[in-house]
Design a protein around this motif. Structure first.
Motif, mmCIF file in Angstrom:
data_model
loop_
_atom_site.group_PDB
_atom_site.id
_atom_site.type_symbol
_atom_site.label_atom_id
_atom_site.label_comp_id
_atom_site.label_asym_id
_atom_site.label_seq_id
_atom_site.Cartn_x
_atom_site.Cartn_y
_atom_site.Cartn_z
ATOM 1 N N GLY A 35 46.603 35.508 36.206
ATOM 2 C CA GLY A 35 46.631 36.709 35.400
ATOM 3 C C GLY A 35 47.105 36.480 33.989
ATOM 4 O O GLY A 35 47.497 35.372 33.602
ATOM 5 N N HIS A 37 49.454 38.431 30.869
ATOM 6 C CA HIS A 37 50.404 39.431 30.402
ATOM 7 C C HIS A 37 50.500 39.319 28.887
ATOM 8 O O HIS A 37 50.129 38.302 28.308
ATOM 9 C CB HIS A 37 51.779 39.223 31.032
ATOM 10 C CG HIS A 37 51.792 39.359 32.526
ATOM 11 N ND1 HIS A 37 52.545 40.313 33.174
ATOM 12 C CD2 HIS A 37 51.156 38.658 33.498
ATOM 13 C CE1 HIS A 37 52.380 40.187 34.475
ATOM 14 N NE2 HIS A 37 51.526 39.194 34.696
ATOM 15 N N GLU A 46 54.133 42.992 29.530
ATOM 16 C CA GLU A 46 53.377 43.900 30.369
ATOM 17 C C GLU A 46 52.109 43.235 30.889
ATOM 18 O O GLU A 46 51.547 42.336 30.265
ATOM 19 C CB GLU A 46 53.011 45.179 29.611
ATOM 20 C CG GLU A 46 52.039 44.976 28.463
ATOM 21 C CD GLU A 46 51.674 46.275 27.778
ATOM 22 O OE1 GLU A 46 52.568 47.138 27.631
ATOM 23 O OE2 GLU A 46 50.504 46.441 27.387
ATOM 24 N N LEU A 47 51.671 43.715 32.023
ATOM 25 C CA LEU A 47 50.467 43.192 32.655
ATOM 26 C C LEU A 47 49.232 43.597 31.871
ATOM 27 O O LEU A 47 49.088 44.747 31.466
ATOM 28 C CB LEU A 47 50.365 43.708 34.092
ATOM 29 C CG LEU A 47 49.091 43.345 34.852
ATOM 30 C CD1 LEU A 47 49.070 41.857 35.155
ATOM 31 C CD2 LEU A 47 48.989 44.153 36.143
ATOM 32 N N ILE A 50 44.783 40.847 36.147
ATOM 33 C CA ILE A 50 44.985 39.845 37.178
ATOM 34 C C ILE A 50 43.693 39.676 37.966
ATOM 35 O O ILE A 50 42.870 40.593 38.047
ATOM 36 C CB ILE A 50 46.143 40.190 38.140
ATOM 37 C CG1 ILE A 50 45.893 41.538 38.827
ATOM 38 C CG2 ILE A 50 47.467 40.189 37.397
ATOM 39 C CD1 ILE A 50 46.889 41.843 39.930
ATOM 40 N N LYS A 96 49.855 33.663 33.614
ATOM 41 C CA LYS A 96 50.717 33.524 34.778
ATOM 42 C C LYS A 96 49.880 33.208 36.011
ATOM 43 O O LYS A 96 48.817 33.786 36.214
ATOM 44 C CB LYS A 96 51.531 34.802 35.029
ATOM 45 C CG LYS A 96 52.556 34.642 36.136
ATOM 46 C CD LYS A 96 53.279 35.935 36.444
ATOM 47 C CE LYS A 96 52.433 36.847 37.293
ATOM 48 N NZ LYS A 96 53.208 38.060 37.718
#
Length: 120
Positions: A35, A37, A46-47, A50, A96
């Motif tokens: 993912g 961020h 923050e995301l 993903i 990530k």
């Protein structure tokens, strides 16, 4: 153990596009979730998006329909295609991955971050 190296950031004009890449290396057995961020100055990370091992994806509402995420399992790489970029997308973007190594259990790993600046 596991290293994530990001590339593709830079300066782009509003409405333009960028593609971020993140490649993992090291003692990798498998990677479940990959993912992206992002972190705005003075804000919490923050995301953005993903993608799971089954291909299921999730996106933040702010980037839905503009960004796409994909993965190449053979290369241990995740991509973020960013289209119709806005100044509000300016941030440091972090890769990530949740990785199972060949010697240990599952762990969470982060890339070093890459700056994306959207400005005219």
């Amino acid at each position: 153990q596991v290293q994530l190296v990001e590339s593709g950031g830079g300066l782009v004009q509003p409405g333009g596009s960028l593609r971020l890449s993140c490649a993992a290396s090291g003692s990798i057995f498998s990677i479940s979730t990959m993912g992206w961020h992002r972190q705005f100055p003075g804000k919490q990370r923050e995301l953005v998006a993903i993608i799971r091992s089954d291909g299921n994806t999730n996106f933040a509402d702010s980037v839905k329909d503009r960004f796409t995420i994909s993965r190449d399992n053979a290369k241990n790489t995740v991509y973020l295609q960013m289209d119709s970029l806005k100044p509000e997308d300016t941030a440091v973007y972090y890769c990530k991955m949740v990785v199972r190594t060949t010697t240990r259990g599952m762990g969470q790993y982060w890339g070093q971050g890459t700056q994306v600046t959207v400005s005219s």
